[in-house]
Design an enzyme around this catalytic site. Structure first.
Site, PDB file in Angstrom:
ATOM      1  N   GLU A  22      26.110  12.239 -12.011  1.00  0.00           N
ATOM      2  CA  GLU A  22      26.659  10.876 -12.064  1.00  0.00           C
ATOM      3  C   GLU A  22      25.707   9.907 -12.764  1.00  0.00           C
ATOM      4  OE1 GLU A  22      26.016   8.292  -8.826  1.00  0.00           O
ATOM      5  OE2 GLU A  22      25.446   9.916  -7.474  1.00  0.00           O
ATOM      6  N   LYS A  81      29.773  -0.648 -11.918  1.00  0.00           N
ATOM      7  CA  LYS A  81      29.806   0.505 -11.020  1.00  0.00           C
ATOM      8  C   LYS A  81      31.254   0.987 -10.944  1.00  0.00           C
ATOM      9  CE  LYS A  81      28.918   1.661  -6.151  1.00  0.00           C
ATOM     10  NZ  LYS A  81      28.278   1.217  -4.894  1.00  0.00           N
ATOM     11  N   VAL A 101      29.823   9.031  -7.387  1.00  0.00           N
ATOM     12  CA  VAL A 101      30.230  10.412  -7.114  1.00  0.00           C
ATOM     13  C   VAL A 101      31.753  10.518  -7.278  1.00  0.00           C
ATOM     14  CG1 VAL A 101      30.444  12.186  -5.322  1.00  0.00           C
ATOM     15  CG2 VAL A 101      28.292  10.919  -5.585  1.00  0.00           C
ATOM     16  N   SER A 135      33.722   4.835   1.483  1.00  0.00           N
ATOM     17  CA  SER A 135      33.511   5.158   0.070  1.00  0.00           C
ATOM     18  C   SER A 135      34.646   6.007  -0.490  1.00  0.00           C
ATOM     19  CB  SER A 135      32.196   5.914  -0.090  1.00  0.00           C
ATOM     20  OG  SER A 135      32.038   6.311  -1.435  1.00  0.00           O
ATOM     21  N   LYS A 154      24.366   9.256   3.010  1.00  0.00           N
ATOM     22  CA  LYS A 154      23.254   8.311   3.140  1.00  0.00           C
ATOM     23  C   LYS A 154      23.188   7.743   4.550  1.00  0.00           C
ATOM     24  CE  LYS A 154      24.236   6.106  -0.783  1.00  0.00           C
ATOM     25  NZ  LYS A 154      24.724   7.046  -1.784  1.00  0.00           N
TER      26      LYS A 154
HETATM   27  N1  PSU Z   1      22.910   8.833  -4.127  1.00  0.00           N
HETATM   28  C1  PSU Z   1      21.708   8.269  -4.434  1.00  0.00           C
HETATM   29  N2  PSU Z   1      21.715   7.022  -4.986  1.00  0.00           N
HETATM   30  C2  PSU Z   1      22.897   6.373  -5.267  1.00  0.00           C
HETATM   31  C3  PSU Z   1      24.151   6.982  -4.957  1.00  0.00           C
HETATM   32  C4  PSU Z   1      24.088   8.215  -4.389  1.00  0.00           C
HETATM   33  O1  PSU Z   1      20.652   8.857  -4.196  1.00  0.00           O
HETATM   34  O2  PSU Z   1      22.846   5.261  -5.818  1.00  0.00           O
HETATM   35  C5  PSU Z   1      25.473   6.285  -5.304  1.00  0.00           C
HETATM   36  C6  PSU Z   1      26.514   7.349  -5.660  1.00  0.00           C
HETATM   37  O3  PSU Z   1      27.007   7.023  -6.940  1.00  0.00           O
HETATM   38  C7  PSU Z   1      27.605   7.191  -4.622  1.00  0.00           C
HETATM   39  C8  PSU Z   1      27.525   5.727  -4.378  1.00  0.00           C
HETATM   40  O4  PSU Z   1      28.847   7.642  -5.094  1.00  0.00           O
HETATM   41  O5  PSU Z   1      26.100   5.512  -4.272  1.00  0.00           O
HETATM   42  C9  PSU Z   1      28.296   5.316  -3.152  1.00  0.00           C
HETATM   43  O6  PSU Z   1      28.558   3.946  -3.239  1.00  0.00           O
HETATM   44  P1  PSU Z   1      29.635   3.269  -2.273  1.00  0.00           P
HETATM   45  O7  PSU Z   1      29.037   3.377  -0.907  1.00  0.00           O
HETATM   46  O8  PSU Z   1      29.748   1.843  -2.760  1.00  0.00           O
HETATM   47  O9  PSU Z   1      30.918   4.043  -2.446  1.00  0.00           O
HETATM   48 MN    MN Z   2      32.533   0.609  -0.336  1.00  0.00          MN
END
Ligand code: PSU
Ligand code: MN
Length: 293
Positions: A22, A81, A101, A135, A154
């Site tokens: 990604e 993003k 992702v 997400s 995460k």
């Molecule tokens: N993993 C990392 N750093 C990141 C991400 C994942 O180590 O920045 C990113 C990925 O692109 C994932 C996104 O899809 O964070 C999720 O964001 P959100 O919670 O807004 O969906």
């Molecule tokens: Mn979100």
């Protein structure tokens, strides 16, 4: 709309293993300038393991699959993003956009790529009872036949709730030499995985069987090599700070990650860098193992 690089096209035509990567973590996951080095290191690890990297993003409205170093350098903090729902607008408006992702999987599915490495997937955010911030990585995993290797979800999220959502969506969670879903920075303390595996080959066999049964995404949880077991307090502070500053939605994850990188004295940054590269390498091993079946 989609431009596949010559290298990736050749690998596709010859049926060689390919790993999708990604660009959101390149653009928004690391301090300015440092994300590109992380992206390049992931690509190097994919090659070292005998596969072809296919880094995905949108440049001037063109969906790109496979980027060179200079192109990767264009994914800076000003890039949009792009989750799965954002790709079409970025194309039409000729924008530069970094795929999450979920956004990456949406493109990978169209092109026929089945393996991806990342840091930690997005999931169910803490406080979801008040605001259902979930997400789109999860929805995309549920509709794509793919293996995603990550260090779990995460830990800035509600990880047990994320594990429940993955079960609801029918996404197996395979613990690579572990019984629990890794917590991104920390290896231990997460919810149980749906199956423990000991090798890349085993992941490949389960993914193949899952797809043969009509299943879709498979999440492989790879515990971080150096586990940071003492960042929970910092994560809570980071989330409280985000709430105070009114940061939410798409901006939340990048805000929290950069706050942690700063306030941990670079420890989360180092851990994040290492685990992203390790996951890219394991994704490549699994991709190779499937080809050898
Ligand atoms: N993993 C990392 N750093 C990141 C991400 C994942 O180590 O920045 C990113 C990925 O692109 C994932 C996104 O899809 O964070 C999720 O964001 P959100 O919670 O807004 O969906
Ligand atoms: Mn979100």
């Amino acid at each position: 709309m989609i431009k596949v690089s010559d290298e990736v096209r050749t690998a596709l035509d010859e049926g060689r293993p390919i790993v999708a990567l990604e660009t959101t973590l390149v653009a928004h996951g690391f301090p300015p300038g440092e994300g590109v080095a992380v992206g390049l290191e992931s690509e190097r690890r994919v090659r070292e393991a005998g596969a072809t990297p296919a880094t995905i993003g949108v440049l001037d409205g063109e969906i790109r699959v496979g980027l060179d170093e200079q192109e990767l350098g264009r994914f800076g903090a000003t890039a949009r993003k792009l989750g799965p729902r954002d790709v079409a607008a970025a194309v039409t408006q000729r924008a530069v956009g970094a795929t999450t992702v979920g956004g990456t999987l949406a493109v990978a599915r169209t092109v026929g790529l089945r393996f991806m490495g990342t840091g930690g997937i997005g999931g169910v955010h803490r406080g979801w009872t008040q605001r259902p911030d979930v997400s789109s990585d999860l929805g995309e995993l549920a509709r794509t036949q793919v293996v995603v290797v990550s260090s779990g979800a995460k830990s800035i999220l509600d990880v047990p709730a994320t594990a429940e959502a993955l079960e609801t969506l029918g996404v197996p969670t395979l613990g690579y030499r572990t019984d629990t879903l890794p917590l991104f920075y920390a290896a231990h303390g997460g919810p149980p995985v749906s199956a423990r595996i000991e090798s890349a080959r085993e992941a490949a066999e389960i993914a193949r069987a899952h797809w043969d049964l009509g299943g879709t995404g498979v999440l492989v949880g790879n515990p971080p090599a150096q586990s940071l077991d003492d960042v929970d307090g910092l994560i809570e502070q980071a989330l409280a700070e985000a709430a105070r500053e009114g940061v939410g939605g798409q901006g939340l994850t990048p805000f929290v990650l950069s706050w942690l990188h700063r306030e941990s004295g670079g420890r989360t940054l180092e851990a994040n860098r290492a685990l992203v590269a390790d996951n890219a390498g394991l994704a490549a091993e699994i991709a190779r193992a499937i080809m050898q079946q």
